[in-house]
Design a protein around this motif. Sequence first.
Motif, PDB file in Angstrom:
ATOM      1  N   ALA A 122      61.006  66.937  60.036  1.00 21.70           N
ATOM      2  CA  ALA A 122      59.791  67.300  59.320  1.00 21.70           C
ATOM      3  C   ALA A 122      60.144  67.833  57.949  1.00 21.70           C
ATOM      4  CB  ALA A 122      59.011  68.355  60.102  1.00 21.70           C
ATOM      5  N   VAL A 123      59.404  67.387  56.936  1.00 22.00           N
ATOM      6  CA  VAL A 123      59.504  67.943  55.589  1.00 22.00           C
ATOM      7  C   VAL A 123      58.275  68.815  55.403  1.00 22.00           C
ATOM      8  CG1 VAL A 123      59.719  67.450  53.133  1.00 22.00           C
ATOM      9  CG2 VAL A 123      60.737  65.886  54.799  1.00 22.00           C
ATOM     10  N   LEU A 124      58.498  70.108  55.346  1.00 20.53           N
ATOM     11  CA  LEU A 124      57.418  71.094  55.385  1.00 20.53           C
ATOM     12  C   LEU A 124      57.339  71.838  54.066  1.00 20.53           C
ATOM     13  CD1 LEU A 124      55.379  72.644  57.311  1.00 20.53           C
ATOM     14  CD2 LEU A 124      57.262  74.228  57.753  1.00 20.53           C
ATOM     15  N   GLY A 125      56.115  72.140  53.639  1.00 20.54           N
ATOM     16  CA  GLY A 125      55.953  72.928  52.424  1.00 20.54           C
ATOM     17  C   GLY A 125      54.505  72.974  51.995  1.00 20.54           C
ATOM     18  N   PRO A 126      54.172  73.870  51.074  1.00 21.80           N
ATOM     19  CA  PRO A 126      52.785  73.972  50.600  1.00 21.80           C
ATOM     20  C   PRO A 126      52.399  72.768  49.751  1.00 21.80           C
ATOM     21  CG  PRO A 126      54.230  75.396  49.313  1.00 21.80           C
ATOM     22  CD  PRO A 126      55.068  74.848  50.428  1.00 21.80           C
ATOM     23  N   ASN A 127      51.119  72.669  49.440  1.00 26.04           N
ATOM     24  CA  ASN A 127      50.649  71.600  48.560  1.00 26.04           C
ATOM     25  C   ASN A 127      51.364  71.690  47.214  1.00 26.04           C
ATOM     26  OD1 ASN A 127      48.827  70.623  50.445  1.00 26.04           O
ATOM     27  ND2 ASN A 127      47.156  71.928  49.725  1.00 26.04           N
ATOM     28  N   GLY A 128      51.760  70.532  46.691  1.00 20.52           N
ATOM     29  CA  GLY A 128      52.430  70.499  45.398  1.00 20.52           C
ATOM     30  C   GLY A 128      53.887  70.906  45.433  1.00 20.52           C
ATOM     31  N   SER A 129      54.476  70.931  46.629  1.00 20.98           N
ATOM     32  CA  SER A 129      55.866  71.396  46.754  1.00 20.98           C
ATOM     33  C   SER A 129      56.889  70.284  46.563  1.00 20.98           C
ATOM     34  CB  SER A 129      56.076  72.044  48.124  1.00 20.98           C
ATOM     35  OG  SER A 129      55.827  71.111  49.160  1.00 20.98           O
ATOM     36  N   GLY A 130      56.443  69.039  46.415  1.00 21.71           N
ATOM     37  CA  GLY A 130      57.364  67.927  46.197  1.00 21.71           C
ATOM     38  C   GLY A 130      57.669  67.124  47.450  1.00 21.71           C
ATOM     39  N   LYS A 131      56.976  67.421  48.549  1.00 26.73           N
ATOM     40  CA  LYS A 131      57.240  66.725  49.819  1.00 26.73           C
ATOM     41  C   LYS A 131      57.039  65.220  49.683  1.00 26.73           C
ATOM     42  CE  LYS A 131      54.031  68.762  52.253  1.00 26.73           C
ATOM     43  NZ  LYS A 131      53.329  69.472  51.159  1.00 26.73           N
ATOM     44  N   SER A 132      55.862  64.820  49.225  1.00 26.40           N
ATOM     45  CA  SER A 132      55.554  63.391  49.132  1.00 26.40           C
ATOM     46  C   SER A 132      56.413  62.707  48.075  1.00 26.40           C
ATOM     47  CB  SER A 132      54.067  63.184  48.825  1.00 26.40           C
ATOM     48  OG  SER A 132      53.273  63.626  49.921  1.00 26.40           O
ATOM     49  N   THR A 133      56.726  63.412  47.001  1.00 29.72           N
ATOM     50  CA  THR A 133      57.608  62.848  45.974  1.00 29.72           C
ATOM     51  C   THR A 133      58.980  62.552  46.564  1.00 29.72           C
ATOM     52  OG1 THR A 133      56.460  64.028  44.205  1.00 29.72           O
ATOM     53  CG2 THR A 133      58.710  63.294  43.747  1.00 29.72           C
ATOM     54  N   LEU A 134      59.475  63.460  47.399  1.00 27.46           N
ATOM     55  CA  LEU A 134      60.771  63.264  48.045  1.00 27.46           C
ATOM     56  C   LEU A 134      60.775  61.980  48.873  1.00 27.46           C
ATOM     57  CD1 LEU A 134      63.363  65.100  48.146  1.00 27.46           C
ATOM     58  CD2 LEU A 134      62.609  65.737  50.436  1.00 27.46           C
ATOM     59  N   ASN A 160      60.362  58.501  69.517  1.00 23.71           N
ATOM     60  CA  ASN A 160      61.619  59.126  69.137  1.00 23.71           C
ATOM     61  C   ASN A 160      62.580  59.259  70.319  1.00 23.71           C
ATOM     62  OD1 ASN A 160      62.915  62.270  68.751  1.00 23.71           O
ATOM     63  ND2 ASN A 160      63.321  60.762  67.165  1.00 23.71           N
ATOM     64  N   ARG A 161      62.082  59.714  71.452  1.00 24.67           N
ATOM     65  CA  ARG A 161      62.963  60.011  72.586  1.00 24.67           C
ATOM     66  C   ARG A 161      63.278  58.771  73.431  1.00 24.67           C
ATOM     67  NH1 ARG A 161      59.698  65.494  74.479  1.00 24.67           N
ATOM     68  NH2 ARG A 161      60.000  66.647  72.527  1.00 24.67           N
ATOM     69  N   GLU A 162      62.287  57.920  73.634  1.00 24.83           N
ATOM     70  CA  GLU A 162      62.487  56.772  74.509  1.00 24.83           C
ATOM     71  C   GLU A 162      62.996  55.546  73.751  1.00 24.83           C
ATOM     72  OE1 GLU A 162      62.293  57.219  77.718  1.00 24.83           O
ATOM     73  OE2 GLU A 162      61.617  59.282  77.386  1.00 24.83           O
ATOM     74  N   ARG A 163      62.580  55.378  72.514  1.00 21.17           N
ATOM     75  CA  ARG A 163      62.989  54.204  71.737  1.00 21.17           C
ATOM     76  C   ARG A 163      64.032  54.522  70.672  1.00 21.17           C
ATOM     77  NH1 ARG A 163      57.860  50.145  71.227  1.00 21.17           N
ATOM     78  NH2 ARG A 163      56.755  50.765  73.118  1.00 21.17           N
ATOM     79  N   ASN A 164      64.342  55.815  70.544  1.00 21.11           N
ATOM     80  CA  ASN A 164      65.360  56.274  69.596  1.00 21.11           C
ATOM     81  C   ASN A 164      65.034  55.880  68.160  1.00 21.11           C
ATOM     82  OD1 ASN A 164      67.736  57.798  69.233  1.00 21.11           O
ATOM     83  ND2 ASN A 164      68.944  55.937  68.977  1.00 21.11           N
ATOM     84  N   ILE A 165      63.753  55.877  67.814  1.00 24.08           N
ATOM     85  CA  ILE A 165      63.328  55.616  66.440  1.00 24.08           C
ATOM     86  C   ILE A 165      63.423  56.919  65.651  1.00 24.08           C
ATOM     87  CG2 ILE A 165      61.406  54.948  64.950  1.00 24.08           C
ATOM     88  CD1 ILE A 165      60.410  53.149  67.205  1.00 24.08           C
ATOM     89  N   THR A 166      64.079  56.870  64.513  1.00 24.70           N
ATOM     90  CA  THR A 166      64.140  58.035  63.633  1.00 24.70           C
ATOM     91  C   THR A 166      62.776  58.222  62.983  1.00 24.70           C
ATOM     92  OG1 THR A 166      66.454  57.548  63.176  1.00 24.70           O
ATOM     93  CG2 THR A 166      65.347  59.091  61.684  1.00 24.70           C
ATOM     94  N   ILE A 167      62.269  59.449  63.015  1.00 22.36           N
ATOM     95  CA  ILE A 167      60.932  59.724  62.486  1.00 22.36           C
ATOM     96  C   ILE A 167      61.024  60.836  61.450  1.00 22.36           C
ATOM     97  CG2 ILE A 167      58.635  60.623  63.042  1.00 22.36           C
ATOM     98  CD1 ILE A 167      58.886  59.199  65.743  1.00 22.36           C
ATOM     99  N   VAL A 168      60.387  60.614  60.309  1.00 18.61           N
ATOM    100  CA  VAL A 168      60.300  61.635  59.263  1.00 18.61           C
ATOM    101  C   VAL A 168      58.827  61.905  59.002  1.00 18.61           C
ATOM    102  CG1 VAL A 168      60.867  62.266  56.899  1.00 18.61           C
ATOM    103  CG2 VAL A 168      62.470  60.882  58.231  1.00 18.61           C
ATOM    104  N   LEU A 169      58.425  63.163  59.189  1.00 23.29           N
ATOM    105  CA  LEU A 169      57.041  63.582  59.005  1.00 23.29           C
ATOM    106  C   LEU A 169      56.925  64.456  57.769  1.00 23.29           C
ATOM    107  CD1 LEU A 169      56.426  64.847  62.643  1.00 23.29           C
ATOM    108  CD2 LEU A 169      55.269  62.890  61.665  1.00 23.29           C
ATOM    109  N   VAL A 170      55.962  64.172  56.910  1.00 21.72           N
ATOM    110  CA  VAL A 170      55.631  65.061  55.800  1.00 21.72           C
ATOM    111  C   VAL A 170      54.400  65.849  56.208  1.00 21.72           C
ATOM    112  CG1 VAL A 170      54.888  65.190  53.401  1.00 21.72           C
ATOM    113  CG2 VAL A 170      56.563  63.470  54.091  1.00 21.72           C
ATOM    114  N   SER A 171      54.485  67.171  56.136  1.00 23.16           N
ATOM    115  CA  SER A 171      53.369  67.968  56.641  1.00 23.16           C
ATOM    116  C   SER A 171      53.344  69.348  55.996  1.00 23.16           C
ATOM    117  CB  SER A 171      53.490  68.130  58.163  1.00 23.16           C
ATOM    118  OG  SER A 171      52.410  68.863  58.687  1.00 23.16           O
ATOM    119  N   HIS A 172      52.170  69.978  56.048  1.00 22.87           N
ATOM    120  CA  HIS A 172      52.073  71.397  55.706  1.00 22.87           C
ATOM    121  C   HIS A 172      51.646  72.213  56.931  1.00 22.87           C
ATOM    122  CE1 HIS A 172      47.900  69.914  55.120  1.00 22.87           C
ATOM    123  NE2 HIS A 172      47.577  71.103  55.601  1.00 22.87           N
ATOM    124  N   ASP A 173      51.606  71.560  58.104  1.00 22.47           N
ATOM    125  CA  ASP A 173      51.188  72.205  59.348  1.00 22.47           C
ATOM    126  C   ASP A 173      52.396  72.901  59.985  1.00 22.47           C
ATOM    127  OD1 ASP A 173      50.347  72.895  61.924  1.00 22.47           O
ATOM    128  OD2 ASP A 173      49.113  71.100  62.135  1.00 22.47           O
TER     129      ASP A 173
END
Length: 258
Positions: free
Chosen positions: A40-52, A193-206
Amino acid sequence: MTSEPLPPPVIEWDHVTFAYGEAVAVEDVSLCIHAGELAAVLGPNGSGKSTLIRLALGLLRPTAGSVRLFGRDAEDFADWDRVGYMPQVVAGVWRDFPVTVAETVAHGAYRGIAPFAVFHRSKRPEVVEALEAVGMAGYTGRRLSELSVGQQQRVLLARALVRRPELIVLDEPAAGVDVSGEEQLYAVLRDLNRERNITIVLVSHDIGAMLREASTLACMNRTLVRHGPPHELTSEEIAMLYGVPVDVLVHDALHEHR
């Protein structure tokens, strides 16, 4: 006693900086996401998460530093069957668009060979398989506009899955989704992620959801504030990230709080 070697890197940001004109959005970030992680890429709005994430997908070019995707420079990466992307759903955006669930998912398999081929692919095995994986197999003929936001999110996840990728990137996947829809979505992601071993990257502020769901957490506020296991993140560090005092209670599947 020697530790086990880390899985291979999937995304690597190496001293990356990016600016929109004079405004620096990401500054000197070095971060690595390894195969099999639910990151998870976590941070407040405008923190650069989506840009990353846009830098990782080659949609933006770093002002300084470099980004690698599966070991290749992101700008030169061409094997996009290995990557699935799920954008944030904005409520009402599909209201006047007469596309069905099956057509939406089939669009993810479109490779540009024939302009209208996408509309004849709704019964291909990979489309059916992707819809089954997200629990939406019974909705193939329904218009996307008729579904709840949570259901629309799962259809877009199926579209990201249709080429059987090794990596899926999701931008605010639970935005506008009710509690029931959020749990259904995260249950699907856990299985992938666990059964198919797919790498997952989530962008979130939650904060709460990411502390509960992620296996590794990257905290962003223009720079990389912290990277590591979610359970090691302290209230003091979260307060530094958001600039205000924060207390977090995470209610997990065992009905425990931490």
